[in-house]
Design a protein around this motif. Sequence first.
Motif, PDB file in Angstrom:
ATOM      1  N   HIS A 275       0.832  -1.202   0.000  1.00 31.18           N
ATOM      2  CA  HIS A 275       0.000   0.000   0.000  1.00 31.18           C
ATOM      3  C   HIS A 275       0.876   1.265   0.000  1.00 31.18           C
ATOM      4  CE1 HIS A 275      -3.421   2.580   1.292  1.00 31.18           C
ATOM      5  NE2 HIS A 275      -2.469   3.209   1.969  1.00 31.18           N
ATOM      6  N   GLU A 276       1.896   1.264   0.858  1.00 33.31           N
ATOM      7  CA  GLU A 276       2.786   2.433   0.921  1.00 33.31           C
ATOM      8  C   GLU A 276       3.514   2.634  -0.403  1.00 33.31           C
ATOM      9  OE1 GLU A 276       2.603   4.545   3.379  1.00 33.31           O
ATOM     10  OE2 GLU A 276       1.159   3.177   4.277  1.00 33.31           O
ATOM     11  N   HIS A 279       1.364   4.434  -2.827  1.00 33.74           N
ATOM     12  CA  HIS A 279       1.417   5.899  -2.703  1.00 33.74           C
ATOM     13  C   HIS A 279       2.636   6.427  -3.440  1.00 33.74           C
ATOM     14  CE1 HIS A 279      -1.867   6.689  -0.057  1.00 33.74           C
ATOM     15  NE2 HIS A 279      -1.435   5.916   0.917  1.00 33.74           N
ATOM     16  N   GLU A 353      -5.950   6.751  -1.484  1.00 30.03           N
ATOM     17  CA  GLU A 353      -5.878   5.537  -0.655  1.00 30.03           C
ATOM     18  C   GLU A 353      -6.365   4.328  -1.453  1.00 30.03           C
ATOM     19  OE1 GLU A 353      -4.340   5.336   2.093  1.00 30.03           O
ATOM     20  OE2 GLU A 353      -4.049   7.488   2.270  1.00 30.03           O
ATOM     21  N   HIS A 398      -9.620   8.295   4.712  1.00 25.72           N
ATOM     22  CA  HIS A 398      -9.505   6.927   4.198  1.00 25.72           C
ATOM     23  C   HIS A 398     -10.896   6.341   3.932  1.00 25.72           C
ATOM     24  CE1 HIS A 398      -5.496   7.461   5.731  1.00 25.72           C
ATOM     25  NE2 HIS A 398      -5.117   6.274   5.293  1.00 25.72           N
TER      26      HIS A 398
HETATM   27 ZN   LIG Z   1      -2.349   5.168   2.614  1.00 27.65          ZN
END
Ligand SMILES: [Zn+2]
Length: 411
Positions: A275-276, A279, A353, A398
């Motif tokens: 997930h990071e 981004h 997100e 989020h």
């Molecule tokens: Zn995030």
Amino acid sequence: MNFRSTILTLYFLQIGFTLLMKYLSYQGDSSPELHERILKYFSEADIQNGIDYGRRGFFASILSQVLDFILTGLFVFTPISKRLEDYLAQKTKDRFYLTVVLFFLVFAFAKAILSLPFSYYFGFVLEHQFGFSKMTFIDWVVRTSKTLTLTIGIGILLGVLAVFVLKQFKKTWKLILPIGSLLLSLLFTILFPILITPLFYDYKPIEEGSLKNKIVALCDLAKIKVDKVYVINESKYSGHTNAYFTGFGDNRKIFLYDTLIQNHTEEEVVSVLGHEIGHWSHNHQLKDIALSTIETALLCFLVGFLFMKTKEENNIHLKEIHSPSSIPFLFLLISIISFFSSPTWNSLSRLQEKEADWEALVLTKDKKSFISTEIKMARDNKSRLNPNPLNVFLYHSHPTTLERIRMAEEF
Ligand SMILES: [Zn+2]
């Protein structure tokens, strides 16, 4: 309607809306249909934990908000600010920047003193009650003093810089401030892990072993060069879990909370990192900085215009835009404008997100670990599983846990 009344009306609207949102967030969404869907992944106890934690200190938070509004109102709509400036100028024998610093200090201290009992109640008492905080009272005092000193210190430095620009560049400040804020936020992103993080945490490189290998393999797969992976000792303070990236280019670092590693399987940690990385690969941080520069520019023009018009009317006690006594009024304008622009920012954030979640699924191809991470994280952080939809739409950064799980199911 004159500008003073318009601003006062907007201010009351902001207060009313903030309180309404707090009430809606307390209420959540009690639809039986949603309850059924949550029970597919969570227990009744999980739902109740989220409700209890979400509702913690409801009246205290209302009181804190109202007191803050009253304090700001007093500084803006009564002659207090002007009198304070005159008093400080007299004491400092008209040394302008010293007066600015002292004015900032008085204003910041008034706010800090008002908020301190609440931050003790929320950050210490309630966090203990819900089993998150591991801090002793002394730990809390040390941490809070550091945070206050830093925020007030950095705040005053930035404030004086802004006042300097306002005073020296009467025609061009609306361009200089956004560019300055852009440069400062880039600098801050690089300096934060080097200067600020060590003041609060110990961190060390992740141990050699299978988790590190999986992380390196994931970064290779995503074609991301990472300088170091660190484990940071959040467990000293709390049971909350998290992970994040910092820095640019060759300077990139990953920080994993030790709580995350303790409570999750290696696959789940990798899913969080995916997930990071999402981004990262979508350049979210840079896009945000670019957009916020544009926002700052718009904000400067709007604030400049409103200040000028209100000053012309001469029914709020305003001196020059760079005068210390104008500071609370400028803060109020910024807070009102940001309040009404924040839903746009939050929608954008939820979109990002989602993109990052999708990237995590694409990279790891491990929907099972993604879903179990969501479940564990929501449980560990006592997340509200049935938040109010309007609240989510306007103010959540989020997507809800259930929305994120649904997306993974559809992957
Ligand atoms: Zn995030």
